[in-house]
Design an enzyme around this catalytic site. Structure first.
Site, mmCIF file in Angstrom:
data_model
loop_
_atom_site.group_PDB
_atom_site.id
_atom_site.type_symbol
_atom_site.label_atom_id
_atom_site.label_comp_id
_atom_site.label_asym_id
_atom_site.label_seq_id
_atom_site.Cartn_x
_atom_site.Cartn_y
_atom_site.Cartn_z
ATOM 1 N N THR A 105 36.535 30.687 4.954
ATOM 2 C CA THR A 105 36.688 29.389 4.286
ATOM 3 C C THR A 105 36.612 28.245 5.296
ATOM 4 O O THR A 105 36.984 28.428 6.470
ATOM 5 C CB THR A 105 38.041 29.325 3.559
ATOM 6 O OG1 THR A 105 38.286 27.993 3.124
ATOM 7 C CG2 THR A 105 39.192 29.746 4.455
ATOM 8 N N ASP A 106 36.215 27.068 4.814
ATOM 9 C CA ASP A 106 36.235 25.887 5.695
ATOM 10 C C ASP A 106 37.668 25.455 6.024
ATOM 11 O O ASP A 106 37.890 24.654 6.929
ATOM 12 C CB ASP A 106 35.448 24.723 5.084
ATOM 13 C CG ASP A 106 36.013 24.204 3.774
ATOM 14 O OD1 ASP A 106 37.006 24.766 3.261
ATOM 15 O OD2 ASP A 106 35.457 23.215 3.238
ATOM 16 N N GLU A 107 38.649 26.005 5.298
ATOM 17 C CA GLU A 107 40.044 25.626 5.556
ATOM 18 C C GLU A 107 40.542 26.117 6.907
ATOM 19 O O GLU A 107 41.583 25.669 7.384
ATOM 20 C CB GLU A 107 40.973 26.155 4.456
ATOM 21 C CG GLU A 107 40.742 25.494 3.139
ATOM 22 C CD GLU A 107 41.969 25.520 2.237
ATOM 23 O OE1 GLU A 107 43.091 25.718 2.721
ATOM 24 O OE2 GLU A 107 41.777 25.334 1.028
ATOM 25 N N TYR A 124 47.788 30.089 3.364
ATOM 26 C CA TYR A 124 46.495 30.677 2.966
ATOM 27 C C TYR A 124 45.489 30.551 4.103
ATOM 28 O O TYR A 124 44.872 31.541 4.526
ATOM 29 C CB TYR A 124 45.960 29.982 1.698
ATOM 30 C CG TYR A 124 44.476 30.166 1.523
ATOM 31 C CD1 TYR A 124 43.948 31.409 1.203
ATOM 32 C CD2 TYR A 124 43.589 29.092 1.715
ATOM 33 C CE1 TYR A 124 42.574 31.586 1.083
ATOM 34 C CE2 TYR A 124 42.226 29.266 1.596
ATOM 35 C CZ TYR A 124 41.715 30.508 1.282
ATOM 36 O OH TYR A 124 40.367 30.687 1.175
ATOM 37 N N LYS A 161 43.570 33.404 6.505
ATOM 38 C CA LYS A 161 42.112 33.544 6.615
ATOM 39 C C LYS A 161 41.676 33.431 8.081
ATOM 40 O O LYS A 161 40.768 34.140 8.520
ATOM 41 C CB LYS A 161 41.403 32.481 5.768
ATOM 42 C CG LYS A 161 41.599 32.630 4.262
ATOM 43 C CD LYS A 161 41.018 33.922 3.698
ATOM 44 C CE LYS A 161 39.509 33.887 3.601
ATOM 45 N NZ LYS A 161 39.000 35.135 2.934
HETATM 46 O O1 DAU Z 1 37.803 24.680 0.918
HETATM 47 C C1 DAU Z 1 37.640 25.965 0.408
HETATM 48 C C2 DAU Z 1 38.894 26.354 -0.308
HETATM 49 O O2 DAU Z 1 38.922 25.647 -1.529
HETATM 50 C C3 DAU Z 1 38.991 27.849 -0.568
HETATM 51 O O3 DAU Z 1 39.041 28.536 0.658
HETATM 52 C C4 DAU Z 1 40.253 28.153 -1.366
HETATM 53 O O4 DAU Z 1 40.322 29.533 -1.666
HETATM 54 C C5 DAU Z 1 40.247 27.346 -2.644
HETATM 55 O O5 DAU Z 1 41.452 27.565 -3.348
HETATM 56 C C6 DAU Z 1 40.034 25.866 -2.358
HETATM 57 O O6 DAU Z 1 41.217 25.268 -1.793
HETATM 58 P P1 DAU Z 1 41.768 23.849 -2.301
HETATM 59 O O7 DAU Z 1 43.219 23.785 -2.065
HETATM 60 O O8 DAU Z 1 40.927 22.735 -1.750
HETATM 61 O O9 DAU Z 1 41.423 23.996 -3.887
HETATM 62 P P2 DAU Z 1 42.220 23.609 -5.203
HETATM 63 O O10 DAU Z 1 41.286 23.846 -6.339
HETATM 64 O O11 DAU Z 1 43.558 24.266 -5.271
HETATM 65 O O12 DAU Z 1 42.467 22.058 -5.028
HETATM 66 C C7 DAU Z 1 41.383 21.142 -4.859
HETATM 67 C C8 DAU Z 1 41.980 19.773 -4.603
HETATM 68 O O13 DAU Z 1 42.632 19.324 -5.794
HETATM 69 C C9 DAU Z 1 43.050 19.773 -3.519
HETATM 70 O O14 DAU Z 1 42.981 18.556 -2.785
HETATM 71 C C10 DAU Z 1 44.359 19.838 -4.310
HETATM 72 C C11 DAU Z 1 44.025 19.090 -5.567
HETATM 73 N N1 DAU Z 1 44.748 19.534 -6.779
HETATM 74 C C12 DAU Z 1 44.769 20.869 -7.069
HETATM 75 C C13 DAU Z 1 45.437 21.335 -8.205
HETATM 76 C C14 DAU Z 1 45.472 22.822 -8.518
HETATM 77 C C15 DAU Z 1 45.357 18.604 -7.614
HETATM 78 O O15 DAU Z 1 45.325 17.375 -7.349
HETATM 79 N N2 DAU Z 1 46.010 19.056 -8.733
HETATM 80 C C16 DAU Z 1 46.084 20.386 -9.064
HETATM 81 O O16 DAU Z 1 46.725 20.736 -10.092
#
Ligand code: DAU
Length: 293
Positions: free
Chosen positions: A77-79, A101, A105
């Site tokens: 992942t880019d994370e 997480y 990774k």
């Molecule tokens: O960058 C790649 C990564 O992207 C992957 O390695 C991870 O497995 C994947 O879960 C994802 O991580 P993020 O934390 O960026 O994805 P997430 O969909 O959880 O959240 C995207 C953005 O939206 C992040 O800035 C947090 C925000 N968010 C997320 C949720 C679930 C909200 O504002 N509200 C929410 O309810």
């Protein structure tokens, strides 16, 4: 696709040595997609991430070595770079993961590369950006926002909503992994990006617009602890192998919404289970202390 004659499906845990041994027998190439992936869940249950992402990867590496596979591609992942406030991370940059997480990774990647250096196991690593599309678990932001609106719930935007992510359509991500598997150089990492950065608040507004929902259904909620402000990768190394993303974000988003509209049978139970398990819980108030898995 389960009835395809060329497909052999085995269900098992990547950390289960006997299951991995059975799955890997006779394989030329292995692509490791198996992971605990949700950052919010890693803040609540970090031990599960060590178990699957680190120990599971170790189990796979050992069996890949013994089985003599010709290629092992590990999906990372880019994370692992941590937040990138300015510019774009390159594959040679140091890793600086900032949540459990991402730490799991990064740890897994170190083991993967150590098997290349120590044993010459032909490994490849991809570091992809945020991915979206059909069949994504409704815990993730885009499917969560869509399914919330479809069920009359608001979209919870963490903090000010100006955190930025780069959004890649799932089919483009799959083609990128294939490109690296076929054309990548063993022992190397490849960034996968889309160069389609959007602040979360803009993504939420696009989803509201495409679903014809009330703009007041976007609500700001308390921020994710240690929330990375921005991720960005330089993917020119992968572009040199002949890959480029094809799906503009707004097209991919419209396709994704159409899919979730048509498949509540797929997401309803998953969404309910995730919500009951952890989504409503408080990060600072874990029910169980961290124990060794
Ligand atoms: O960058 C790649 C990564 O992207 C992957 O390695 C991870 O497995 C994947 O879960 C994802 O991580 P993020 O934390 O960026 O994805 P997430 O969909 O959880 O959240 C995207 C953005 O939206 C992040 O800035 C947090 C925000 N968010 C997320 C949720 C679930 C909200 O504002 N509200 C929410 O309810």
């Amino acid at each position: 696709i389960l009835d395809q004659p060329r497909l052999h499906f085995l269900q098992g845990d990547i950390a289960d040595s006997a299951a991995v041994a059975e799955a890997i027998a006779g394989c030329q190439a292995v692509v490791n997609f198996a992971a605990e992936t949700h950052v919010d869940r890693s803040l609540l249950e970090p031990a599960a991430f060590v178990q699957t992402n680190v120990w599971g990867t170790m189990v796979l590496l050992e069996h890949a070595l013994r089985a003599g596979v010709q290629s092992l591609l590990h999906v990372s992942t880019d994370e692992v770079y941590g937040e990138i406030l300015i510019g774009r991370a390159r594959e040679t940059d140091p890793l600086h993961p900032r949540n459990p997480y991402a730490a799991s990774k990064a740890a897994a990647e170190h083991f993967v590369f150590s098997y290349w250096t120590s044993y010459r196991l032909p490994v490849l690593v991809t570091r992809g950006c945020n991915t979206y599309g059909p069949y994504q678990h409704p815990e993730k932001f885009i499917p969560l926002a869509i399914t919330n609106l479809l069920t009359g719930e608001p979209i919870p935007v963490y903090g000010d909503g100006f955190q930025e992510r780069d959004w890649l359509y799932v089919e483009d991500h799959c083609r990128a992994i294939w490109t690296v598997l076929v054309h990548g150089k063993p022992g190397q990492a490849y960034n996968i990006g889309a160069s389609q950065h959007r602040p979360n608040i803009a993504v939420a507004r696009s989803i509201v617009h495409l679903l014809g929902a009330d703009p007041a259904s976007i609500v700001h909620v308390s921020d994710r602890p240690g929330h990375d402000r921005r991720y960005a990768v330089d993917w020119s190394k992968l572009a040199a192998l002949g890959w480029a993303p094809r799906t503009p974000f707004e097209d991919g988003l419209a396709r994704t919404i159409a899919w979730y509209r048509s498949r509540p049978d797929w997401w309803t139970a998953r969404r309910d289970a995730a919500f009951a398990a952890y989504y409503a819980r408080n990060y600072r108030d874990r029910e169980t202390p961290v124990t060794q898995p």
